[in-house]
Design an enzyme around this catalytic site. Structure first.
Site, short mmCIF file in Angstrom:
data_model
loop_
_atom_site.label_atom_id
_atom_site.label_comp_id
_atom_site.label_asym_id
_atom_site.label_seq_id
_atom_site.Cartn_x
_atom_site.Cartn_y
_atom_site.Cartn_z
N ARG B 102 41.87 35.89 37.33
CA ARG B 102 40.52 35.41 37.66
C ARG B 102 39.59 36.62 37.66
O ARG B 102 39.84 37.59 38.36
CB ARG B 102 40.47 34.68 38.99
CG ARG B 102 39.29 33.69 39.04
CD ARG B 102 39.09 33.06 40.41
NE ARG B 102 38.90 34.08 41.40
CZ ARG B 102 39.59 34.16 42.54
NH1 ARG B 102 40.52 33.27 42.83
NH2 ARG B 102 39.35 35.13 43.39
N GLU B 120 35.61 42.10 40.50
CA GLU B 120 36.98 42.57 40.30
C GLU B 120 37.70 41.64 39.33
O GLU B 120 37.27 40.51 39.10
CB GLU B 120 37.75 42.64 41.63
CG GLU B 120 37.87 41.31 42.33
CD GLU B 120 38.69 41.38 43.62
OE1 GLU B 120 39.36 42.40 43.85
OE2 GLU B 120 38.65 40.40 44.39
N ASN B 122 41.25 39.91 38.99
CA ASN B 122 42.48 39.63 39.74
C ASN B 122 43.63 39.37 38.79
O ASN B 122 43.57 38.45 37.97
CB ASN B 122 42.28 38.39 40.62
CG ASN B 122 41.14 38.57 41.60
OD1 ASN B 122 41.29 39.19 42.64
ND2 ASN B 122 39.97 38.04 41.25
N SER B 127 43.90 32.64 43.43
CA SER B 127 44.09 31.38 44.17
C SER B 127 43.05 30.33 43.80
O SER B 127 42.10 30.59 43.09
CB SER B 127 44.07 31.66 45.67
OG SER B 127 42.90 32.35 46.00
N LYS B 280 42.02 48.74 41.91
CA LYS B 280 40.62 49.14 41.81
C LYS B 280 40.45 50.47 41.07
O LYS B 280 39.45 50.70 40.41
CB LYS B 280 39.99 49.25 43.20
CG LYS B 280 40.09 47.99 44.05
CD LYS B 280 39.27 46.85 43.51
CE LYS B 280 39.41 45.61 44.38
NZ LYS B 280 40.79 45.02 44.37
N LYS B 338 36.42 50.72 48.56
CA LYS B 338 37.51 49.75 48.33
C LYS B 338 38.87 50.43 48.19
O LYS B 338 39.00 51.38 47.42
CB LYS B 338 37.23 48.96 47.05
CG LYS B 338 36.01 48.05 47.11
CD LYS B 338 35.92 47.19 45.84
CE LYS B 338 34.93 46.05 46.02
NZ LYS B 338 34.98 45.12 44.87
N GLU B 342 44.69 43.67 47.41
CA GLU B 342 44.19 42.34 47.08
C GLU B 342 43.92 41.57 48.37
O GLU B 342 44.43 41.93 49.42
CB GLU B 342 45.24 41.58 46.26
CG GLU B 342 45.63 42.23 44.96
CD GLU B 342 44.46 42.34 44.00
OE1 GLU B 342 43.62 41.43 44.00
OE2 GLU B 342 44.38 43.34 43.27
N GLY B 343 43.15 40.50 48.25
CA GLY B 343 42.88 39.66 49.42
C GLY B 343 41.70 40.23 50.19
O GLY B 343 41.37 41.41 50.07
N ARG B 422 32.52 30.72 44.78
CA ARG B 422 32.56 30.83 46.23
C ARG B 422 31.18 31.23 46.73
O ARG B 422 30.60 32.20 46.24
CB ARG B 422 33.61 31.86 46.65
CG ARG B 422 35.03 31.29 46.54
CD ARG B 422 36.07 32.37 46.62
NE ARG B 422 35.89 33.33 45.53
CZ ARG B 422 36.62 34.44 45.41
NH1 ARG B 422 37.53 34.73 46.30
NH2 ARG B 422 36.42 35.25 44.39
#
Lengths: 447, 447
Positions: B102, B120, B122, B127, B280, B338, B342-343, B422
């Site tokens: 993603r 970013e 992914n 998810s 990253k 950063k 992840e998350g 989102r």
């Protein structure tokens, strides 16, 4: 081995098998993890009974004199029944009737084998047609790795015939862009079942549904040339998921709303006569061959009688009443005392029967019927309630949905529409899923 | 006017748009009731970028020397990164790689108009592919009576290409009756999103999914002739929805489980190199034309650079680091710090950046990158969280799913796979839906 509860709750959630525990709290519906197994020949019988029972009820509902004769005395002492009779208009503004029924049975010992006994025939607000289909999907997922179980699971999809029936009624009504008006209770914990039907009507038939309480109808509804308009929409069909219990008329405007619906040309699911035909006193009268043959052939009547339970009127002028009252006071455990009400929680069992009958003014007895207490064949099951499963000795109630669209002798649609199984602990008297007594279930045929 | 919250929660429930608030409590996922509107040309651009970015990442992941060069220093001071490098085996037991990615973007002011900036890319555990499709259905139902809104809602169905990609990988793997092993966290509140994929794999492709934690794999998994067996099943594909964060390796057996997967011939989603390529520091290095052209053509590189944000390495040997550190201490509000994680919840903003960098031993800086703080174009939205809606000034992050199945130069599948939006309050720094920061949303194109 049944699957673990966590996985089960996952699938229930993915499939939307949910209810509101409170207005702002969702929970899964209580379900059985182990489908109910019924003998193949009884499944065949019970499915074949949907059409004849619906036709019988259609003819009963068409016989207003019979309904008055059967329910008149009771109505004198029962405010709710009286109120329903009061909605009757001289002239019926819509000759078509749509019935979405559920015919509920127990499998009971009979001779050396098993037989069926009708618990009741629901003519109004038969619930769970959407969740029943979802539950079949649930058991499919739960047993996806067990081909022997999967192959005997009985497919179930009540919403397809039900939504098709509603769409046909909209067409028969004829209003262009007519909508379905769903009459709902203001805070219905089971409204996701209703939403499932809304979704299906929209996606399968392009039909819009408007939700309103009876009080909303009184305030927002307008009659124009006989057609009901609500929020700018013309109402072709009214589907009652409320209006079957006294509390639905507590709001001061509810009665006016119901009268407006009665005066409109909308096709009602069900109309007033059909709602009244679903009363227990009618069921009781239809357990006699003499009465049955007023509506159906003798051979048909004999077939229906096979599944009728023993029921007694408590009317003062009934020959049967005195005997029944004596029996009930001697053996209350053999009976259930039932009022003219839909929904769980109204029935009276065991010692309470004696007490209630003793306290009741004799003229009020007429509002009740005495039914033999049925003893469904118990079976083991795993129930999942509030995220926890337990193995329990259970009994199951097997309902068949049906759809009938008719006007007098013109029967456009009369068919079986799938099943509902509710499984509960063998020691529990009442059976409501929404009330938390019972668990939704699916059917497997014998291997 | 947005629809009322109660109706919205009804539809979310019917569609299974739920999460676990606690192990025994279900709640709806937070959602925006008002879809996000993005300019048509940017939607086109962002969709067209899925394939080139995936191909770039595939080539990067194939260049182990580049990954070591980029991440080696950081790994010396970062236990998690070090652990990941430690899983690398001399010989790669499965040359095929499946990537479910993603690519996340913000729409930002650019010159007189609007542009895109990549947040970013992914490469692991992307998810919401199931819930994203459900959310499109949700907005369809919500706006069913508003044709002008409905007609601009962008269809979304990430699960179809994703499940097809997985099915193709199972075929490429070749084990007869091979299953998909989903690596999960022991108590995943978002596991209904994963269940949706399981359901789709089963119903669309007849594929079984086995769920296991890394520790489960260590205990129950067995290698035979290079193939992993778990619970009697042969594992064709491993799909990681865990293993991307240090806490996934707290269990003493988790590392052994991960090693077993690495030693097996299962096709991994993603393999170790692809997981590392999602760090990253790799993203930061790929913001240079010189580095990009090692992997893609100059014209392609120029195209990708258009959407890259300004990023700085903090490696001691980086020419850029000193300047970046000085800038960050003068204008911390212009940056996000950063780590290689992840998350949500790991990023550092504003004054905290200065504080953290001051406290940090200089050699640990290498584990972080400094990224320009992006200022997505704000918009009004109605958010629904915990049964209550509120109108809020918001920003939205637009992600594109992608699927790539490849082995070196043999690229069998490389396509865009739908979107995720989102939406969150403009004042909120972090963006996780499961963490409760952000709301799932759909896209509408400009009218």
């Amino acid at each position: 081995m049944p699957p673990d509860s966590q996985e089960a709750v996952d699938w229930l959630s993915v499939l939307g098998l949910l209810r509101y525990a409170s207005p702002r709290r969702l929970t899964h519906v209580p379900v059985a993890l182990t489908p109910y197994c019924a003998p193949q020949h009884l499944l065949k019988t019970v499915t074949a009974l949907s059409s004849p029972f619906q036709l019988l009820m259609h003819r009963v509902a068409d016989d207003w004199a019979f309904l008055e004769d059967t329910l008149g005395t009771a109505a004198r002492h029962d405010d709710f029944l009286q109120r329903l009779f009061g909605f009757r208009l001289r002239e019926n503004s819509q000759p078509w009737r749509l019935l979405i029924s559920r015919n509920d049975f127990f499998v009971v010992p009979e001779g050396a084998g098993l037989g069926l006994r009708q618990v009741e025939f629901n003519t109004i607000s038969a619930s769970f047609p959407h969740l029943a289909e979802r539950l079949f999907r649930f058991h499919q997922l739960l047993y996806r790795n067990q081909p022997d179980r999967l192959s005997v699971l009985l497919p179930n999809d009540p919403l397809t015939p039900i939504s098709t029936g509603i769409a046909e009624a909209v067409q028969v009504h004829g209003a262009s862009n007519g909508v379905v008006l769903m009459i709902v209770q203001p805070a219905e914990s089971n409204r996701l079942d209703q939403r499932g039907l809304e979704q299906r009507l929209l996606q399968q038939h392009g039909l819009s549904t408007v939700r309103a309480t009876l009080a909303d109808v009184a305030v927002q509804g307008k009659l124009r040339d006989g057609t009901l308009r609500l929020g700018g929409e013309r109402v072709a069909v009214v589907y009652y998921r409320a209006g079957y219990t006294p509390s639905d008329f507590v709001h001061p405007d509810a009665g006016a709303g119901r009268r407006l619906l009665e005066a409109s040309d909308a096709i009602q699911i069900p109309d007033l006569a059909m709602q009244l035909a679903g009363m227990k006193k009618v069921q009781q009268r239809l357990t006699s061959l003499e009465v049955l043959t007023r509506f159906v052939s003798e051979s048909q009547a004999a077939e229906l009688l096979e599944v009728c339970a023993e029921m007694h009127s408590l009317d003062a002028d009934s020959k049967d009443a005195e005997f029944a009252l004596a029996e009930a006071s001697k053996h209350p455990e053999r009976f259930v005392l039932k009022p003219q009400r839909e929904g769980g929680g109204h029935n009276v069992y065991g010692a309470e029967i004696v007490k209630l009958l003793a306290e009741m003014p004799p003229e009020e007895r007429s509002g009740w019927v005495l039914m033999e207490r049925l003893h469904p064949v118990p079976h083991d099951a795993v129930l999942l309630m509030d995220h926890q499963s337990q193995s329990l000795r259970c009994v199951s109630e097997l309902g068949r949905y049906g759809v009938l669209l008719a006007k007098g002798n013109e029967v456009r649609l009369n068919k079986d529409a799938g099943y509902l199984v509710r499984t509960k602990g063998a020691e529990v008297d009442e059976g409501g899923v929404s009330a938390g007594y019972a668990c939704l279930n699916s059917l497997v045929r014998e291997r």
